[in-house]
Scaffold this motif. Structure first.
Motif, PDB file in Angstrom:
ATOM      1  N   GLY A   1       0.895  -1.562  -0.169  1.00 52.50           N
ATOM      2  CA  GLY A   1       0.203   0.179   0.563  1.00 52.50           C
ATOM      3  C   GLY A   1       0.794   1.362   0.529  1.00 52.50           C
ATOM      4  N   ASP A   2       0.479   2.078   1.109  1.00 53.25           N
ATOM      5  CA  ASP A   2       1.077   3.305   1.073  1.00 53.25           C
ATOM      6  C   ASP A   2       2.846   2.823   1.943  1.00 53.25           C
ATOM      7  OD1 ASP A   2      -0.179   5.222  -0.648  1.00 53.25           O
ATOM      8  OD2 ASP A   2      -1.572   6.035   1.358  1.00 53.25           O
ATOM      9  N   PHE A   3       2.570   2.238   1.898  1.00 53.77           N
ATOM     10  CA  PHE A   3       4.153   1.678   3.043  1.00 53.77           C
ATOM     11  C   PHE A   3       5.340   1.561   2.023  1.00 53.77           C
ATOM     12  CE2 PHE A   3       0.543   1.522   5.919  1.00 53.77           C
ATOM     13  CZ  PHE A   3       1.289   2.530   6.938  1.00 53.77           C
ATOM     14  N   ASN A   4       5.883   2.414   0.990  1.00 54.95           N
ATOM     15  CA  ASN A   4       6.712   2.276   0.262  1.00 54.95           C
ATOM     16  C   ASN A   4       8.401   2.523   0.918  1.00 54.95           C
ATOM     17  OD1 ASN A   4       5.150   2.121  -2.141  1.00 54.95           O
ATOM     18  ND2 ASN A   4       4.466   4.003  -1.263  1.00 54.95           N
ATOM     19  N   GLU A   5       8.691   2.072   2.390  1.00 55.01           N
ATOM     20  CA  GLU A   5       9.735   2.261   2.918  1.00 55.01           C
ATOM     21  C   GLU A   5      10.530   1.514   2.347  1.00 55.01           C
ATOM     22  OE1 GLU A   5       8.627   1.592   7.477  1.00 55.01           O
ATOM     23  OE2 GLU A   5       6.843   1.485   6.493  1.00 55.01           O
ATOM     24  N   SER A   6      10.550   0.795   1.447  1.00 52.12           N
ATOM     25  CA  SER A   6      12.161  -0.166   0.682  1.00 52.12           C
ATOM     26  C   SER A   6      12.625   1.314  -0.354  1.00 52.12           C
ATOM     27  CB  SER A   6      11.244  -1.180   0.335  1.00 52.12           C
ATOM     28  OG  SER A   6      10.245  -1.504  -0.859  1.00 52.12           O
ATOM     29  N   THR A   7      11.308   2.201  -0.732  1.00 51.34           N
ATOM     30  CA  THR A   7      12.301   3.700  -1.682  1.00 51.34           C
ATOM     31  C   THR A   7      13.130   4.036  -0.454  1.00 51.34           C
ATOM     32  OG1 THR A   7      10.219   3.372  -2.609  1.00 51.34           O
ATOM     33  CG2 THR A   7      11.544   5.370  -3.234  1.00 51.34           C
ATOM     34  N   TYR A   8      13.299   3.846   1.236  1.00 51.71           N
ATOM     35  CA  TYR A   8      14.297   5.266   1.550  1.00 51.71           C
ATOM     36  C   TYR A   8      15.743   4.000   2.612  1.00 51.71           C
ATOM     37  CZ  TYR A   8       9.926   8.646   0.980  1.00 51.71           C
ATOM     38  OH  TYR A   8       9.287   8.805   0.058  1.00 51.71           O
ATOM     39  N   TYR A   9      15.220   2.834   2.983  1.00 52.82           N
ATOM     40  CA  TYR A   9      16.009   2.374   3.305  1.00 52.82           C
ATOM     41  C   TYR A   9      15.607   1.273   2.833  1.00 52.82           C
ATOM     42  CZ  TYR A   9      11.987   2.926   6.037  1.00 52.82           C
ATOM     43  OH  TYR A   9      10.518   3.469   7.472  1.00 52.82           O
ATOM     44  N   MET A  10      16.786   0.252   3.657  1.00 56.36           N
ATOM     45  CA  MET A  10      16.998  -1.794   3.214  1.00 56.36           C
ATOM     46  C   MET A  10      16.439  -2.042   4.503  1.00 56.36           C
ATOM     47  SD  MET A  10      17.634  -1.753  -0.123  1.00 56.36           S
ATOM     48  CE  MET A  10      18.455  -3.665   0.008  1.00 56.36           C
ATOM     49  N   GLU A  11      16.516  -3.399   4.404  1.00 54.69           N
ATOM     50  CA  GLU A  11      16.344  -3.975   5.555  1.00 54.69           C
ATOM     51  C   GLU A  11      17.384  -3.910   6.851  1.00 54.69           C
ATOM     52  OE1 GLU A  11      14.837  -5.138   2.846  1.00 54.69           O
ATOM     53  OE2 GLU A  11      13.333  -5.638   3.052  1.00 54.69           O
TER      54      GLU A  11
END
Lengths: 383, 383
Positions: free
Chosen positions: A202-212
């Motif tokens: 959904g709106d949780f596009n966090e992989s665009t900003y940081y990695m595991e």
């Protein structure tokens, strides 16, 4: 959103007749934690600062060789006080001010360990997929302004502070991480713990900003007990909770940012299941409100572009190893949940239920090692 | 027991005003499954045989390349019909008769896969720690009378039957196991799956009778989908669910026997968390009623010797990968829960939430392998 429900628990208390209410609460929430008797000055202070205050105590049986190990944790949930278009430094300053007010009341409640919501110094802007200005909220975990601010809080109140921020990792190519900074009650930075699992939903596009995260499953020995931090999406991964627990965590914080239609029916289930499965306390914290972004964005759901993140439904709660839990904080407003935990309960429940003793982890280590092999063939029986 | 509550869900429906009810159900139970429109002849048959009948359907989005894969599962919960002092063969016969009646109605509802409660051919006598006559309920999984009975049911109704029994393993020293026999709709024994984790808690003295299962995490490819069986106490172990799922299970049955004060507040949490965490359907089944044993026994809880097992609270339910669930069957009476599952939902939710893609299982396989070493040192950060 249909009706604006303050919380499920309050709704049940309002409408169910007393005997039914008691049974429903027993089945849904387990043994009821005792309500803390909070001083009127504290209640007044919370009310003056316009946030909800709730307090509960989880008790353990008396033992002969160990004294009770009572610790008070404080969970803080809040809206962003300023619009997302405001200058970055102003937004951060307003959040510092708001949290300082709330921590002041936490201190009056005798809180020993306080934890804020995920990425608490900023709006949860990862829905936009824009880099500026959002990446400007990132700070050094070791000596950024927010860590220095939290160190002051920690020293002033003799309190452990768990501060989840967007981290700028200068020595490693200035990369970003989603990181919780753990500050000792002495004011020293005890260490940091990075988000283990990163969502693409959904709106949780966090992989665009940081990695595991690459900090593994560290546990922090504080003056008040052993704590770990499982950030947000990591709560969906039972192995993540397990490894914090196997490393000795007695309290696992789950600072989160999550919205209504996406996850609300999972929220009461996952952190609580983790408390049960791992014989520990878990503290689930979610932010509150709807965040508006100037530039429109899409949500990958076939709908038109829009400006608002879904509704962050608060509902922060504490779950205990015996399956019981506190009611949730409000779905609608800022809040501080104080919970007194007798950490002796963890081992008592472990000795009763034995999930670690009966866990067969050697077998699982082997099975899991096989399951990740390229040539893994699922064990499927056919007629 | 305070009030004799039929079920939490029914109590909420009775007392909450419509708009609040809708919100409470959304938050507590997720997207509401559609009620199945069951023929009046079926409803009448259930009523004549004095058991509750509920039916729901979980739907999935339409896809271009796959047809919907709808399967109907039937969960059966029941009391033991005869006193525990009755002759073993009579007790077994009465249970066969009762289950045949209920399966008849399941067949009328179009059920494709039926699952009975744990050790369904006997009282849950493991609280007594006595061997005779209870061990006489044990049967061969391959060709015992209960397996032959289930094969007949399977052939007659073109139904997969999951039959959890006490197994007598003749070729291996006549040892006992807690085992689910899986019978294909053709009538063939597809295989068996043994209980992975064995409890030592309260009256659940099962480790006195049988050991941890050695059949691993098999999944059975049936004509109606890939199923696995996680028996009772295994529901407290998230890794157990995970390995069934990694081996391809789309539906995991959890036939159980568990009592009020011990576990009731955990019951709605654990199987449901497993459905969420593993992108699959889970079916939790518990027996009903209080079982009386002629010889008194103690419960390891400081209380006097007594004759009754705690209250088995029924409340069987189905949970879906999107976090939604059916209401529970009654806490008080026998029941059949029919749920139509579109198995396409599993992959759809997996593609949305990505818990397997983001699961980092290689890391966990390594960490777990280290954690079981004798010289393992927890990763604890100190000031």
């Amino acid at each position: 959103m249909a009706a604006q429900l303050e919380s499920v628990e309050r709704c049940l208390e309002k409408h169910l007749p007393a005997p039914e209410l008691q049974e429903v609460k027993r089945i849904l929430y387990g043994k009821e934690p005792r309500k803390l008797d909070l001083a009127s000055a504290v209640v007044k202070a919370a009310s003056q600062h316009e946030f909800e205050l709730q307090g509960y105590a989880f008790e353990a049986a008396a033992e002969q060789l160990r004294q009770p190990r009572k610790v008070r944790v404080g969970l803080i949930q809040n809206r962003i006080p300023l619009p997302t278009e405001t200058a970055v430094t102003e937004q951060v300053a307003a959040l510092h001010k708001r949290i300082a007010e709330m921590v002041e009341v936490a201190a009056m409640c005798g809180v020993n360990i306080v934890c804020f919501q995920e990425a608490w110094t900023m709006p949860f802007a990862f829905c936009t997929r824009e880099k500026l200005p959002w990446t400007e909220f990132a700070e050094s975990a070791e000596d950024g302004p927010t860590t220095r601010f939290c160190q002051e809080l920690a020293r002033k109140h003799n309190m452990v502070v768990v501060s989840p921020i967007l981290e700028r990792d200068e020595p490693h190519g200035e990369t970003l991480w989603n990181t919780a900074v753990i500050i000792s009650n002495s004011g020293a930075v005890l260490g940091k713990s990075r988000k283990t699992h990163i969502p693409r939903v959904g709106d949780f596009n966090e992989s665009t900003y940081y990695m595991e995260g690459n900090t593994g499953h560290r546990v922090f020995q504080t003056a008040f007990g052993r704590i770990a931090v499982n950030i947000c999406y990591g709560r969906h991964h039972p192995l993540n909770w397990l490894l914090y627990s196997l490393n000795g965590a007695e309290i696992i914080f789950n600072p989160s940012a999550t919205t209504g239609e996406l996850s609300e029916c999972m929220w009461p289930v996952e952190a609580r299941n983790a408390a049960i499965a791992n014989h520990c306390f878990t503290c689930a914290i979610n932010r509150v409100g709807t965040e508006y972004f100037k530039n429109e964005f899409t949500s990958g759901d076939g709908q038109k572009a829009h400006h608002e993140f879904g509704y962050f439904y608060g509902s922060s709660y504490v779950a205990a190893p015996d399956g019981s839990r506190t009611p949730g904080l409000s779905r609608l407003q800022d809040g501080l949940l104080v919970a007194e935990l007798d950490l002796n309960l963890c081992r008592q429940v472990s000795d009763k239920w034995n999930f670690k003793m009966t866990g067969r982890y050697e077998m699982y280590a082997e099975e899991l090692a096989k399951a990740v092999q390229q040539d893994f063939r699922p064990n499927i029986i056919r007629e």
